[in-house]
Design a protein around this motif. Structure first.
Motif, mmCIF file in Angstrom:
data_model
loop_
_atom_site.group_PDB
_atom_site.id
_atom_site.type_symbol
_atom_site.label_atom_id
_atom_site.label_comp_id
_atom_site.label_asym_id
_atom_site.label_seq_id
_atom_site.Cartn_x
_atom_site.Cartn_y
_atom_site.Cartn_z
ATOM 1 N N UNK A 1 50.663 39.583 45.334
ATOM 2 C CA UNK A 1 50.565 40.620 43.995
ATOM 3 C C UNK A 1 49.770 40.128 43.162
ATOM 4 N N UNK A 2 49.996 38.895 42.723
ATOM 5 C CA UNK A 2 48.739 38.365 41.489
ATOM 6 C C UNK A 2 47.586 38.418 42.168
ATOM 7 N N UNK A 3 47.271 37.899 43.422
ATOM 8 C CA UNK A 3 45.830 37.868 44.066
ATOM 9 C C UNK A 3 45.194 39.346 44.417
ATOM 10 N N UNK A 4 46.062 40.126 44.511
ATOM 11 C CA UNK A 4 45.662 41.460 44.564
ATOM 12 C C UNK A 4 45.312 42.099 43.219
ATOM 13 N N UNK A 5 46.202 41.587 42.184
ATOM 14 C CA UNK A 5 45.746 42.113 40.884
ATOM 15 C C UNK A 5 44.415 41.624 40.291
ATOM 16 N N UNK A 6 44.145 40.294 40.574
ATOM 17 C CA UNK A 6 43.250 39.423 40.046
ATOM 18 C C UNK A 6 42.082 39.119 40.850
ATOM 19 N N UNK A 7 42.172 39.771 42.130
ATOM 20 C CA UNK A 7 41.081 39.299 43.137
ATOM 21 C C UNK A 7 40.951 37.967 43.444
ATOM 22 N N UNK A 8 42.072 37.224 43.636
ATOM 23 C CA UNK A 8 42.079 35.733 44.205
ATOM 24 C C UNK A 8 42.898 35.907 45.295
ATOM 25 N N UNK A 9 42.084 35.143 46.381
ATOM 26 C CA UNK A 9 42.673 34.668 47.652
ATOM 27 C C UNK A 9 42.501 33.051 48.076
ATOM 28 N N UNK A 10 43.449 32.743 48.562
ATOM 29 C CA UNK A 10 43.514 31.175 49.237
ATOM 30 C C UNK A 10 43.302 30.269 48.120
ATOM 31 N N UNK A 11 42.287 29.408 48.375
ATOM 32 C CA UNK A 11 41.905 28.342 47.442
ATOM 33 C C UNK A 11 40.987 28.867 46.528
ATOM 34 N N UNK A 12 40.499 30.084 46.525
ATOM 35 C CA UNK A 12 39.519 30.703 45.357
ATOM 36 C C UNK A 12 40.615 31.069 44.105
ATOM 37 N N UNK A 13 41.931 31.230 44.253
ATOM 38 C CA UNK A 13 42.897 31.523 43.095
ATOM 39 C C UNK A 13 42.870 30.629 42.015
ATOM 40 N N UNK A 14 42.300 29.253 42.481
ATOM 41 C CA UNK A 14 42.400 28.514 41.368
ATOM 42 C C UNK A 14 41.524 28.570 40.192
ATOM 43 N N UNK A 15 40.193 29.347 40.544
ATOM 44 C CA UNK A 15 39.370 29.655 39.278
ATOM 45 C C UNK A 15 39.055 31.057 39.628
ATOM 46 N N UNK A 16 38.667 31.795 38.503
ATOM 47 C CA UNK A 16 38.156 32.962 38.585
ATOM 48 C C UNK A 16 37.275 33.277 37.596
ATOM 49 N N UNK A 17 36.103 33.894 37.953
ATOM 50 C CA UNK A 17 35.200 34.404 37.064
ATOM 51 C C UNK A 17 34.927 35.782 36.646
ATOM 52 N N UNK A 18 34.324 35.903 35.776
ATOM 53 C CA UNK A 18 34.156 37.380 35.245
ATOM 54 C C UNK A 18 32.713 37.727 35.454
ATOM 55 N N UNK A 19 32.234 38.603 36.593
ATOM 56 C CA UNK A 19 30.962 39.062 36.844
ATOM 57 C C UNK A 19 30.261 39.928 35.558
ATOM 58 N N UNK A 20 28.994 39.436 35.416
ATOM 59 C CA UNK A 20 28.312 40.357 34.324
ATOM 60 C C UNK A 20 28.036 41.639 35.006
ATOM 61 N N UNK A 21 27.506 42.335 33.953
ATOM 62 C CA UNK A 21 27.174 43.800 34.322
ATOM 63 C C UNK A 21 25.828 43.878 35.117
ATOM 64 N N UNK A 22 24.922 42.637 34.785
ATOM 65 C CA UNK A 22 23.484 42.587 35.373
ATOM 66 C C UNK A 22 23.800 42.231 36.801
ATOM 67 N N UNK A 23 24.861 41.332 37.097
ATOM 68 C CA UNK A 23 24.988 41.196 38.731
ATOM 69 C C UNK A 23 25.852 42.447 39.340
ATOM 70 N N UNK A 24 26.478 43.027 38.784
ATOM 71 C CA UNK A 24 27.103 44.262 39.228
ATOM 72 C C UNK A 24 25.995 45.203 39.640
ATOM 73 N N UNK A 25 25.045 45.388 38.527
ATOM 74 C CA UNK A 25 23.928 46.500 38.732
ATOM 75 C C UNK A 25 23.024 45.804 39.847
ATOM 76 N N UNK A 26 22.540 44.721 40.007
ATOM 77 C CA UNK A 26 21.848 44.162 41.057
ATOM 78 C C UNK A 26 22.596 44.484 42.285
ATOM 79 N N UNK A 27 23.740 44.027 42.561
ATOM 80 C CA UNK A 27 24.334 44.141 44.030
ATOM 81 C C UNK A 27 24.535 45.676 44.125
ATOM 82 N N UNK A 28 24.786 46.593 43.372
ATOM 83 C CA UNK A 28 24.758 48.056 43.387
ATOM 84 C C UNK A 28 23.543 48.545 44.083
#
Length: 326
Positions: free
Chosen positions: A266-293
């Protein structure tokens, strides 16, 4: 409130109830009141001076006395201690008996010839100690009349004092006067104590009859212990709780492991963490989101944000989106 550290008060309540009920069953209540004429003056039944303390004459007086003993007697015994409280009860009974006899002699010409059965004088002697020792907790008003939390106890005592006027009123006044004498030390009765032999015999034979005086067990936690997890997401803080998956011995249990895995998903689904990546989480910037969009116009914004959160950098996110699209 319980009977913790109040075994004598509990024993008095039980004794009053048993003797009053037994006197009603065997129809011997007429032997358990104090009357000057003819019982004392003509028939010389002086044993009534002691036996009239044993039982109440009716169930209403018994109920009021039991309530007062529970509210007043328990508090006084906890402050005095059981030995001093038992000594105080015996002294109050003896002194009140003498004063009641004197009151009947002095007041019988004005109509006071009868004192109802029951240890009312002892109860009112306790009430005086309660009045002096226990402070008021709060005040309130009813129809503009200032009252305190003690008013309800005094109302019960007033009903007991006015139950069989004038005899009950005389008994209550005698009890209050005995309490005043004991408190003010007009005569040296405050230092007397029950003998150690009587204490040992009572602890051995009477205390088991009283039963346990321990308070009921109360749980501090209504739920299992919880593990507090907090992770920072940019300027926000995500706080979740999960039950521990191990016992105090350090060994995992099946129920705890299953509950922990469910909460982790439930925590992984809420925060977007899975497996080993759950150890750390970063907040993507609006520039990165716009670029990938702009690079993946057919992909929803939620999927792009989730991919960026799971990826350490934008290049890894692009590879993940390409793999998903392919």
């Amino acid at each position: 409130m319980s009977f913790e550290h109040a075994s004598v008060a509990k024993g008095m309540m039980m004794a009053c109830a048993l003797t009053s009920i037994a006197a009603g069953i065997f129809d011997v209540k007429h032997y358990l009141h104090l009357q000057l004429v003819p019982h004392l003056s003509r028939h010389h039944q002086y044993w009534r001076l002691l036996t009239h303390h044993l039982a109440f004459s009716n169930s209403s007086d018994l109920l009021l006395a039991e309530l007062l003993l529970y509210v007043v007697g328990v508090n006084i015994e906890r402050q005095f201690g059981s030995v001093k409280f038992a000594s105080f009860t015996i002294v109050s009974g003896l002194v009140s008996t003498l004063l009641e006899f004197m009151a009947l002699i002095l007041l019988h010409r004005i109509g006071v010839n009868h004192i109802p059965g029951g240890p009312s004088a002892i109860v009112f002697s306790m009430l005086y100690q309660w009045y002096r020792l226990v402070p008021v907790v709060y005040h309130f008003k009813i129809f503009g009349m200032p009252l305190s939390n003690k008013a309800f106890t005094y109302a019960l005592a007033l009903q007991l004092a006015l139950g069989h006027v004038p005899g009950s009123l005389v008994s209550s006044c005698v009890g209050l006067f005995v309490g005043y004498i004991y408190r003010s030390e007009l005569i040296n009765i405050k230092t007397w104590r029950v003998s150690p032999i009587a204490i040992n015999l009572s602890s051995r034979f009477l205390l088991p009859l009283v039963g346990s005086t321990r308070p009921p067990r109360r749980f501090n936690c209504a739920r299992p212990e919880q593990l507090h997890l907090a992770t920072e997401l940019g300027d926000e803080e995500v706080i979740t709780t999960a039950p521990p998956s191990v016992q105090r011995s350090g060994r995992p249990t099946g129920e705890g492991t299953e509950g922990s895995s469910m909460v982790r998903e439930w925590v992984n689904e809420l925060t977007g963490r899975t497996g080993e990546a759950a150890a750390r989480i970063r907040a993507p910037s609006e520039v990165e989101i716009t670029q990938l969009t702009s690079m993946f116009p057919d992909t929803s914004r939620d999927v792009i944000v989730t991919t960026l959160q799971r990826s350490p950098n934008i290049e890894t996110a692009v590879e993940a989106l390409l793999t998903t699209s392919g």
